[in-house]
Design a protein around this motif. Sequence first.
Motif, PDB file in Angstrom:
ATOM      1  N   ALA B  18      59.974  22.428  70.324  1.00  0.00           N
ATOM      2  CA  ALA B  18      60.735  22.240  71.558  1.00  0.00           C
ATOM      3  C   ALA B  18      59.776  21.857  72.666  1.00  0.00           C
ATOM      4  O   ALA B  18      58.719  22.445  72.815  1.00  0.00           O
ATOM      5  N   ARG B  19      60.153  20.813  73.411  1.00  0.00           N
ATOM      6  CA  ARG B  19      59.318  20.368  74.532  1.00  0.00           C
ATOM      7  C   ARG B  19      60.228  19.999  75.703  1.00  0.00           C
ATOM      8  O   ARG B  19      61.357  19.560  75.482  1.00  0.00           O
ATOM      9  N   PRO B  20      59.746  20.165  76.931  1.00  0.00           N
ATOM     10  CA  PRO B  20      60.552  19.675  78.054  1.00  0.00           C
ATOM     11  C   PRO B  20      60.417  18.157  78.172  1.00  0.00           C
ATOM     12  O   PRO B  20      59.340  17.640  78.445  1.00  0.00           O
ATOM     13  N   ARG B 184      63.963  16.754  83.353  1.00  0.00           N
ATOM     14  CA  ARG B 184      63.283  17.289  82.188  1.00  0.00           C
ATOM     15  C   ARG B 184      64.041  18.535  81.731  1.00  0.00           C
ATOM     16  O   ARG B 184      64.320  19.427  82.534  1.00  0.00           O
ATOM     17  N   SER B 185      64.406  18.593  80.456  1.00  0.00           N
ATOM     18  CA  SER B 185      65.006  19.813  79.920  1.00  0.00           C
ATOM     19  C   SER B 185      64.494  19.995  78.498  1.00  0.00           C
ATOM     20  O   SER B 185      63.930  19.086  77.904  1.00  0.00           O
ATOM     21  N   THR B 186      64.714  21.192  77.970  1.00  0.00           N
ATOM     22  CA  THR B 186      64.140  21.533  76.661  1.00  0.00           C
ATOM     23  C   THR B 186      64.801  20.718  75.553  1.00  0.00           C
ATOM     24  O   THR B 186      66.020  20.678  75.447  1.00  0.00           O
TER      25      THR B 186
END
Lengths: 297, 603
Positions: B18-20, B184-186
């Motif tokens: 998981a990354r933003p 930006r979101s996960t």
Amino acid sequence: MGDKSNRTMNVLIVGVGGQGVIMVSKVLAQLCQADGHDVKQSEVHGMAKRGGGVFSHVRFGPKVWSPTIPEGEVDILVALEWAEGLRWLKHLKPDTGTFIADCQKIVPPFACRNRKRGAEPAYAPQTPEEIIEQVHAGYVMDATGMAANLGNARASNTVLLGALSTVLDFPEEAWVEIIAATVPAKSVEANRAAFAEGRAWAMGGEKRIDVTASGLHKAHSEMHHPQVDTILEITEEWCKGCDICVKMCPERCLRLNDLLKAELALPDLCTGCQLCAWLCPDQAIRVTNIPVTEAAE
Amino acid sequence: MTEALRQTAADPILAGAARPLTGNEAIARGVWEAGAKVAAAYPGTPSTEILENIATYPASDIHAQWSTNEKTAMDVAIGASFAGVRAFTAMKHVGLNVAADALMSFSYIGVNGGLVIAICDDPGIHSSQNEQDSRIYARFAQVPVLEPSDGQEALELTRLAFDISERFDTPVFVRSTTRLSHTRSTVVMGSREEPAERHFNENPKKNVMIPAHARMQHGVVLERERRLKDWLNDTPLNRVEPGDTRVGIITSGIPYTYVKEVMPDATVLKLGVTWPLPDRLLHDFAASVDRVIVVEELEPLIEDALKAMGIPCEGKAFFPRAGEFSPEVVHDGLARAGLMTPRVNAAPFEFAPMIRPPVLCAGCPHAACYMALRALDARVAGDIGCYTLAVVEPLKSIDTCVSMGSSIANAVGMAKAGTETKPIVATIGDSTFLHSGIPPLIDAVYNGADITVFLLDNHITAMTGGQDHPGTGKTLRGDPAPRIDFMELVKSLGVKWVQKVDSYDTASMQRTLREAMAHKGVSVVISDRPCVLDPVRIKGPAMEVEQESCIACQACMNLGCPAITWSEGWHEGRHKVRIDPEACIGCSLCAQLCTTHSIRPIQ
């Protein structure tokens, strides 16, 4: 502040293009994500590079819906520039919001357009003292000055991160680790020091104003600039119609008449700046500013 | 693009991590994961970063290129689809106008390899010339449009769009907006699939749009839309989130997140696909609630369709058709509908914020160009780029700005109208000239228009953040490419009068422009200095103002340079000026304007 509560925390970071608003918000967003929060970070690019205002919303909690923070819902407002902080103040939660601002001014050229005598820059006149009185909690610091003393004024955003770290419940090591991973390798140490400086400064209480901050916002110059009557005379015989004055007049109050001689067409707009007189290659223009005396009134 | 971006998404081993990611990064990841082989685009805010991010994935996986304009990019993607691979193009809403011709025909043709088009709309007009709603293009072209609400959906819907494209034989839109593209979101990432290899499908009846074939294909398109509607009634892309049945809200994209924010208990129909619309699902949903409210940004596409289906609903009666939505706008709309209590304005701070408009950078080569045009009192047809900022004081010299490449032909029209007494000048940047300025220049030569074209060559696509183009000699991935020679290009089109000028020499700039304007017929002046920001940030020795001799005439401030502001000193009631040494790049333009020779390089 209770980071692990069920509600969404709202941090708004604002400044001017090139100051590092996005770096601050990225560090915060990564920190929140690493701590298991749902995070949204929203910014608007486009004009940011051209010296316009930049803002970034960071929201975190168990589940974040809207990417932007509704007005009046900002828990912490971090301003990298004074007037930008003021612009967004009304977004701060009235009863519980915290305001963290660098007191440094970045005066836009737009604020220096008025050529009238005695004109001051059209920059936000509010002082740190009057603002901090009106917020629940607040820090006005000379982050740029602190960073400059440490050797790099550009690290002012990291000084503010240090202050921000005292308001949120993340361990100091976690902040430092993420900052180190975000900034270029050669400036890790400088940013570590900047962070520590900002953090140490903000530890001292809920409302603080840096001594330098007050100095930077001293009341506008008290210099007396008497009102003047401007007389603009054009010697027609000397004017050859080159129209340099017409083209360079900042207020566009001159024009060439049918005989191709310069004339003052809109005298009300003339500020008496004398630019036309200085630029006239034939010395055909004379501008006289006569002080309006008590007697004349 | 920062190094940090490279590390986040473009790493194949990140599957499961998981990354933003921004919406644009997530779309790029989705394109790569779907196994697309060719991607092409022309930069345009807010879509630009999609291709920049695709270019961070291995070249062996996907060919990524800047094309000269959106239609060219669309046609490149169409060609790749003909050849049997998955293909992708991205553009901003107004870019779709340019590419629309190819789109409308290709909708009839359908795909071989899946073809997905990311369209990034700009509600609120953060950086555009209008705020058109591209979903209407989807209806017009009869192609499906998918609307993600966050980064995770942006990735997943982009991947899925390729499957839908191949399954229903249609190009597919993924519609983003500025807010999604730059939030930006996960995002949990997947791995890349390798679609089964296809080859060119030799089928002229499908691939060659002559009238006889097109007549047949139109029927195919209508049938395709019917099949899509059937499928959309049951796909989980459109989902009902049960809640209070007194009101049912139909929404999509980013506005869905605002609805969830301000009215978490409402019954919501979240449409993942906003065209075509699932008629059975919509009828069933409307029957399950007391009142239907449609919350959609910009045009009432869903609302009008519902009304045409005979479903009573309300939408634009409460929500604006212009501007970007926000939680506040949605709250206000629902309050107008009588569903929420109005917001109270508790803000104690009632001062007007200081104005801080965007400005041309310190040392921007465009500044002197427009200062000269203002001084020469020209009628200036402007174009799209940073230089549009010269419409305001102190440069204040642009009279018109319509769309990409409009300037030259606008100038031709003004000249042919015969009403203008001022010299007519078209100003156009290098990237915009290559995008759509060449045909109108040919038009001007062909029709003998008496105009001057001022080609502002700053060697980059600056406005969108510094992208390469055929005039820079580099490709999207940074490989060397043949470099367009603008002098030779312009001459080859039949222009008899062409000269280069140095943007940092005000005197020769004015002299050259005066000569060009005096020339009867088409004249071209090319200003030649690189952008100060890209590809490399230019920083020379800074200038300073000698305070003793400065007489506060402020002639230097006519440049609008952000490095020049007032100092603490005064002369005859006016502030003297100072130069910020950090911001100044040493272009010397202010020194050339100084009436007292007070501006010199710092010793």
